[in-house]
Design a protein around this motif. Structure first.
Motif, PDB file in Angstrom:
ATOM      1  N   GLY A 345      48.160  48.886  41.898  1.00 30.98           N
ATOM      2  CA  GLY A 345      48.105  47.489  42.326  1.00 30.98           C
ATOM      3  C   GLY A 345      47.889  46.537  41.165  1.00 30.98           C
ATOM      4  O   GLY A 345      48.523  45.478  41.088  1.00 30.98           O
ATOM      5  N   ALA A 346      46.985  46.906  40.249  1.00 31.94           N
ATOM      6  CA  ALA A 346      46.726  46.054  39.088  1.00 31.94           C
ATOM      7  C   ALA A 346      47.976  45.908  38.229  1.00 31.94           C
ATOM      8  O   ALA A 346      48.336  44.807  37.796  1.00 31.94           O
ATOM      9  CB  ALA A 346      45.579  46.636  38.265  1.00 31.94           C
ATOM     10  N   ALA A 416      40.978  32.343  49.358  1.00 39.96           N
ATOM     11  CA  ALA A 416      40.765  32.301  47.910  1.00 39.96           C
ATOM     12  C   ALA A 416      42.081  32.132  47.155  1.00 39.96           C
ATOM     13  O   ALA A 416      42.177  31.319  46.227  1.00 39.96           O
ATOM     14  CB  ALA A 416      40.056  33.570  47.451  1.00 39.96           C
ATOM     15  N   ASN A 417      43.096  32.885  47.563  1.00 40.62           N
ATOM     16  CA  ASN A 417      44.389  32.761  46.894  1.00 40.62           C
ATOM     17  C   ASN A 417      44.994  31.383  47.113  1.00 40.62           C
ATOM     18  O   ASN A 417      45.595  30.796  46.205  1.00 40.62           O
ATOM     19  CB  ASN A 417      45.347  33.842  47.388  1.00 40.62           C
ATOM     20  CG  ASN A 417      44.898  35.234  46.978  1.00 40.62           C
ATOM     21  OD1 ASN A 417      44.279  35.410  45.946  1.00 40.62           O
ATOM     22  ND2 ASN A 417      45.213  36.228  47.801  1.00 40.62           N
ATOM     23  N   THR A 473      48.218  32.625  37.914  1.00 40.60           N
ATOM     24  CA  THR A 473      46.759  32.616  38.074  1.00 40.60           C
ATOM     25  C   THR A 473      46.334  33.462  39.265  1.00 40.60           C
ATOM     26  O   THR A 473      45.375  34.241  39.192  1.00 40.60           O
ATOM     27  CB  THR A 473      46.260  31.165  38.262  1.00 40.60           C
ATOM     28  OG1 THR A 473      46.650  30.383  37.144  1.00 40.60           O
ATOM     29  CG2 THR A 473      44.741  31.132  38.409  1.00 40.60           C
ATOM     30  N   VAL A 474      47.055  33.319  40.370  1.00 42.72           N
ATOM     31  CA  VAL A 474      46.741  34.089  41.579  1.00 42.72           C
ATOM     32  C   VAL A 474      46.936  35.582  41.326  1.00 42.72           C
ATOM     33  O   VAL A 474      46.104  36.410  41.724  1.00 42.72           O
ATOM     34  CB  VAL A 474      47.631  33.618  42.752  1.00 42.72           C
ATOM     35  CG1 VAL A 474      47.394  34.491  43.991  1.00 42.72           C
ATOM     36  CG2 VAL A 474      47.351  32.162  43.079  1.00 42.72           C
ATOM     37  N   PHE A 475      48.003  35.938  40.649  1.00 45.00           N
ATOM     38  CA  PHE A 475      48.292  37.352  40.401  1.00 45.00           C
ATOM     39  C   PHE A 475      47.279  37.983  39.440  1.00 45.00           C
ATOM     40  O   PHE A 475      46.886  39.138  39.622  1.00 45.00           O
ATOM     41  CB  PHE A 475      49.709  37.509  39.858  1.00 45.00           C
ATOM     42  CG  PHE A 475      50.784  37.149  40.846  1.00 45.00           C
ATOM     43  CD1 PHE A 475      50.648  37.464  42.193  1.00 45.00           C
ATOM     44  CD2 PHE A 475      51.931  36.471  40.439  1.00 45.00           C
ATOM     45  CE1 PHE A 475      51.632  37.137  43.110  1.00 45.00           C
ATOM     46  CE2 PHE A 475      52.922  36.140  41.346  1.00 45.00           C
ATOM     47  CZ  PHE A 475      52.771  36.462  42.689  1.00 45.00           C
ATOM     48  N   TYR A 476      46.847  37.235  38.444  1.00 44.13           N
ATOM     49  CA  TYR A 476      45.828  37.767  37.533  1.00 44.13           C
ATOM     50  C   TYR A 476      44.499  37.980  38.256  1.00 44.13           C
ATOM     51  O   TYR A 476      43.772  38.942  37.993  1.00 44.13           O
ATOM     52  CB  TYR A 476      45.633  36.826  36.341  1.00 44.13           C
ATOM     53  CG  TYR A 476      46.707  36.933  35.290  1.00 44.13           C
ATOM     54  CD1 TYR A 476      47.056  38.165  34.737  1.00 44.13           C
ATOM     55  CD2 TYR A 476      47.397  35.802  34.847  1.00 44.13           C
ATOM     56  CE1 TYR A 476      48.053  38.264  33.780  1.00 44.13           C
ATOM     57  CE2 TYR A 476      48.400  35.896  33.893  1.00 44.13           C
ATOM     58  CZ  TYR A 476      48.726  37.127  33.363  1.00 44.13           C
ATOM     59  OH  TYR A 476      49.710  37.234  32.409  1.00 44.13           O
ATOM     60  N   PHE A 477      44.189  37.070  39.185  1.00 45.65           N
ATOM     61  CA  PHE A 477      42.981  37.224  40.001  1.00 45.65           C
ATOM     62  C   PHE A 477      43.055  38.502  40.827  1.00 45.65           C
ATOM     63  O   PHE A 477      42.106  39.285  40.891  1.00 45.65           O
ATOM     64  CB  PHE A 477      42.818  36.002  40.911  1.00 45.65           C
ATOM     65  CG  PHE A 477      41.731  36.129  41.941  1.00 45.65           C
ATOM     66  CD1 PHE A 477      40.399  36.207  41.575  1.00 45.65           C
ATOM     67  CD2 PHE A 477      42.050  36.171  43.293  1.00 45.65           C
ATOM     68  CE1 PHE A 477      39.392  36.314  42.532  1.00 45.65           C
ATOM     69  CE2 PHE A 477      41.065  36.284  44.261  1.00 45.65           C
ATOM     70  CZ  PHE A 477      39.731  36.357  43.876  1.00 45.65           C
ATOM     71  N   GLY A 478      44.211  38.737  41.435  1.00 45.38           N
ATOM     72  CA  GLY A 478      44.396  39.956  42.221  1.00 45.38           C
ATOM     73  C   GLY A 478      44.310  41.203  41.367  1.00 45.38           C
ATOM     74  O   GLY A 478      43.718  42.216  41.774  1.00 45.38           O
TER      75      GLY A 478
END
Length: 521
Positions: A345-346, A416-417, A473-478
């Motif tokens: 996932g990461a 959050a996203n 930004t959203v993808f890095y948070f995930g």
């Protein structure tokens, strides 16, 4: 006699009949959490009250989250067939009420009723699976169940749009009636009633305190974290959560039949599985709803083609869920799958952060495939781990707890996203040129794919670049959340599931210990 012991006398064909009926019920419950999303503009145009738009989805989510803990425990006390039947009747009646709604307020009220049943469909279905199949055999069948969960989440938005535009939005709800009635008829015929042998003692105070904590958490996630409220509500709701949880712990310590037995959290497998479920819920289920917007804004794909790119997601989820379930059934080992899920996932979300307008479609399709593969690798294996680690008398409570953890994670993720995306878009708006600002019909947060298409090419390119950075930004948070989940997965005990429950001498069936053995035995 417990449901598990009595179910061992059922023929394989009868078990499979019950299993298929459960899958259909599970599919309906999950589908209705997602199907309304793309139908909402049509519903709002028909019923009015656009300001109540968000509550049509939130009402179902809040009701489902509030009752999930009750269903798990009530199944332990009264038998899961009775509880599941109550849930599906509530769901069918709620669906009928939704289809007959005459105003936005009546639809929201009907969605609450539907959610009261929907929470039981998900929790009770997984609890019944634990009764029907032994731990290692169970992993195989839960793989398909988890695949149904993911596919329903993916199919929901597409089905909602198609049905609402062709036959009318009412039928996204009314279609549940014949299906639900069919499930009820099958279960009445195929599934026997089992006496749990336990004197019912319902922990009402604990249940309501937990429901209050969950409802406040979801409400805060939907409204405060997502940007709906500011000021005092951002601080008041977390205080409500803290007070409710404190009261819940105090009540559970003294309850004869606690809604969620606190000793479950002392088990490392259960506590870590719950943490991973919340974290992965934020990073996966809370992310799926944003992929369609991402594909249409950043790559410029039309809605139909963007929808087709969700097909690899369904395939990835099916392969991973069924495959991991089969392998766990064969080997009895499950730890490797959550580890692989979190790592994959990461990597995939970091890959998504590099997608831009000229990225080939096949690359996006591969990323979509592996993203849902990551979901499929962990959902059923964590459920199997929790059910195997819990005493048999508490399997329903444990199942309800991990279902609730996923739901909270998904709710937090959606909010959050969304909050991260909104904030990043507003920061990006400050960097664009005056000419582009003048060409835009509104703020960056109002720039839909259709609005972007009306801009001059230079302005459209600038807006798309802002969206690309914001989604990054959203993808890095995930990806960071997946990294946290990866560490938790590494800490899971490396146990082996037994093929059958072992009954210690003199112990009652309802009090069995978990069907696991340490690694190496």
């Amino acid at each position: 006699m417990t449901d598990m012991v009595a179910s061992q006398g059922l023929s394989h064909s009868r078990k499979m009949t019950i299993y298929i009926a459960l899958l259909v019920g599970l599919f309906m419950g999950v589908l209705d959490a997602q199907i309304v999303a793309t139908a909402l503009p049509t519903i709002a145009a028909d019923l009015g009250k656009l300001e109540l738009f968000g509550w049509v989805g939130a009402a179902y989510l809040l009701a489902t989250a509030a009752v999930t803990p009750f269903y798990g425990k009530l199944g332990d006390l009264f038998g899961r067939k009775r509880v599941f039947m109550v849930a599906i009747v509530l769901f069918v009646v709620g669906s009928l009420a939704c289809g007959l709604a005459w105003s936005m307020e009546s639809l929201i009220a009907a969605r609450v009723l539907q959610g009261l049943g929907g929470g039981g469909l998900m929790t009770s279905a997984f609890g019944i699976l634990a009764d029907l199949f032994e731990p290692r055999e169970r992993a195989k069948y839960q793989g398909m169940s988890s695949a149904v969960f993911t596919v329903a989440s993916l199919v929901g938005p597409v089905a909602g749009g198609v049905i609402s535009q062709t036959v009318g939005w009412e039928y996204i709800f009314l279609i549940n009636l014949p299906i639900g009635i069919g499930v009820i008829a099958v279960l009445i015929w195929a599934m026997p009633n089992f006496d749990t042998g336990r004197k019912p003692s319902i922990d009402y105070p604990g249940g309501f305190l937990l429901a209050a904590a969950v409802t406040a958490t979801v409400f805060w996630a939907e409204e405060a974290l997502g940007g709906g409220y500011g000021g005092v509500m951002s601080y008041l709701l977390p205080a409500v959560v803290l007070a409710a949880l404190t009261g819940f712990v105090m009540v559970e310590r003294k309850a004869d039949e606690p809604m969620v037995p606190l000793h479950l959290f002392a088990n490392r497998s259960i506590s870590l599985a719950l943490i991973i479920s919340v974290v992965s819920g934020v990073a996966t289920l809370g992310m799926l709803n944003y992929f369609a917007l991402f594909l249409q804004t950043v790559t410029g794909l039309p809605p139909a083609l963007a929808g087709l790119l969700f097909l690899p997601s369904s395939i990835g989820s099916l392969i991973a869920s069924i495959g991991s379930g089969y392998l766990v059934s064969r080997s009895g080992r499950y730890k490797v799958f959550p580890i692989a899920s979190m790592a994959l996932g990461a990597v995939v979300l970091i890959g998504f952060s590099m997608v831009h307008a000229s990225t080939p479609l096949w690359v996006i399709g591969v990323l979509m495939f592996f993203f849902s593969t990551a979901i499929g690798l962990q959902m059923q294996t964590l459920m199997t781990a929790v059910q195997a680690a819990a005493p048999m008398r508490d399997v329903g409570a444990a199942t309800g707890t991990i279902t609730l953890a996923r739901m909270i994670g998904a709710s937090l993720g959606l909010a959050a996203n969304g909050g991260l995306l909104t904030a990043a878009l507003m920061r990006g708006q400050e960097t664009i040129s005056a000419a582009t600002l003048a060409a835009m019909p509104g703020p960056m947060t109002d720039m839909t794919p259709a609005a972007i298409a009306t801009l001059p090419s230079a302005a459209a390119s600038e807006v798309v670049e802002v969206f690309t950075t914001a989604f990054g930004t959203v993808f890095y948070f995930g990806a960071a959340l997946f990294a946290v989940g990866f560490v938790c997965a590494l800490l899971l005990p490396n146990v082996k599931l037994e093929g059958r429950h072992k009954e210690p001498a003199g112990e009652k069936p309802s009090e069995r210990t978990p069907a696991t053995v340490p690694a190496g035995e």
